[in-house]
Design an enzyme around this catalytic site. Structure first.
Site, mmCIF file in Angstrom:
data_model
loop_
_atom_site.group_PDB
_atom_site.id
_atom_site.type_symbol
_atom_site.label_atom_id
_atom_site.label_comp_id
_atom_site.label_asym_id
_atom_site.label_seq_id
_atom_site.Cartn_x
_atom_site.Cartn_y
_atom_site.Cartn_z
ATOM 1 N N ASP A 19 -21.061 10.585 51.306
ATOM 2 C CA ASP A 19 -21.498 10.188 49.972
ATOM 3 C C ASP A 19 -20.246 10.223 49.087
ATOM 4 O OD1 ASP A 19 -23.283 9.736 47.742
ATOM 5 O OD2 ASP A 19 -23.031 11.858 47.273
ATOM 6 N N ASP A 21 -20.047 10.343 44.917
ATOM 7 C CA ASP A 21 -20.132 11.248 43.764
ATOM 8 C C ASP A 21 -20.743 12.586 44.176
ATOM 9 O OD1 ASP A 21 -19.216 9.331 41.722
ATOM 10 O OD2 ASP A 21 -21.076 8.277 42.207
ATOM 11 N N ASP A 177 -24.348 15.544 49.181
ATOM 12 C CA ASP A 177 -24.736 16.688 48.345
ATOM 13 C C ASP A 177 -26.133 16.570 47.763
ATOM 14 O OD1 ASP A 177 -23.776 14.569 46.565
ATOM 15 O OD2 ASP A 177 -23.962 16.060 44.964
#
Length: 228
Positions: A19, A21, A177
């Site tokens: 991922d 960001d 995250d």
């Protein structure tokens, strides 16, 4: 002595997908600057970073909602184009790669493995970011939130990345995250790692997401034992 290649253990999966960001990039400062431009345009005071940071991995709508909790859904949707316009001018001006990310990416490359990005960020913004970070010639593949008809938590972006690079799912891992990251990896049949250094709301429980590993920092991923 001749070593059978079947006995060689890679330090990393053949393909590591990340991922963006909250996983590779601490982009919260760029988003905080963006939100506060929008608030200033409406004569609102600036908001502290601590209030906005947990919402970053949830996307533009979540950040606009957090910035303007008093407005309705229709008004939030109407602000998103302006949010993206301002954000395009703030790319990588304030944020940077999380500590240890550059070391990790370099180690993956040195091991003869590849890495790529699967993000829900619009593709055009992600593409603009890569050269600003020095990643454009290094990232093996970039899949944005609008590259395909669906985005995470649908598994298709992960499956598409592996297929394009001709890597079997068993030889891939995904690091993210947010629960959507782990849901997408699980649905794709891909190993998953929860990046605990990223952005989460207070009531998020990453231990309930079903990831194969939960890791506290990028540097811990230099240890082969911490990969699924």
């Amino acid at each position: 002595m001749r070593i059978e290649t079947s006995l060689i253990t890679r330090a990393f999966p053949e393909l590591v997908l990340f991922d963006l960001d909250g996983t590779l990039l601490d982009s919260a400062p760029d988003f905080v600057a963006t939100v506060n431009v929008l608030r200033a345009e409406r004569d609102h005071p600036a908001l502290p970073a601590a209030l906005l940071r947990p919402h970053v991995s949830r996307g533009a709508r979540a950040m606009v909602t957090a910035a303007f909790p008093e407005i309705g859904e229709a008004a939030v949707q109407a602000l998103i184009p302006r949010f993206l316009e301002v954000y395009a001018g703030e790319l990588a001006r304030h944020g940077q790669a999380f500590d240890g990310v550059e070391t990790l990416l370099g180690a993956i490359e040195s091991a003869g493995c590849r890495w790529g990005i699967v993000t829900n960020k619009p593709e055009y913004l992600a593409l603009r970011l890569l050269p600003l970070l020095g990643w454009d010639a290094r990232c093996a593949i970039l899949i944005g939130g609008d590259t395909l008809p669906v985005r995470k938590p649908d598994p298709l972006p992960l499956l598409h990345a592996a297929r394009e690079l001709r890597v079997g799912i068993a030889d891939c891992a995904y690091v993210g995250d947010d629960q959507r990251d782990i849901d997408a990896a699980r649905a794709a049949g891909m190993s998953s790692i929860v990046a605990l250094w990223g952005y989460r709301l207070d009531d998020d429980d990453p231990s309930a997401w079903g990831g194969d590993r939960m890791i506290d920092s990028p540097m811990q991923l230099l240890d082969p034992a911490n990969w699924p």
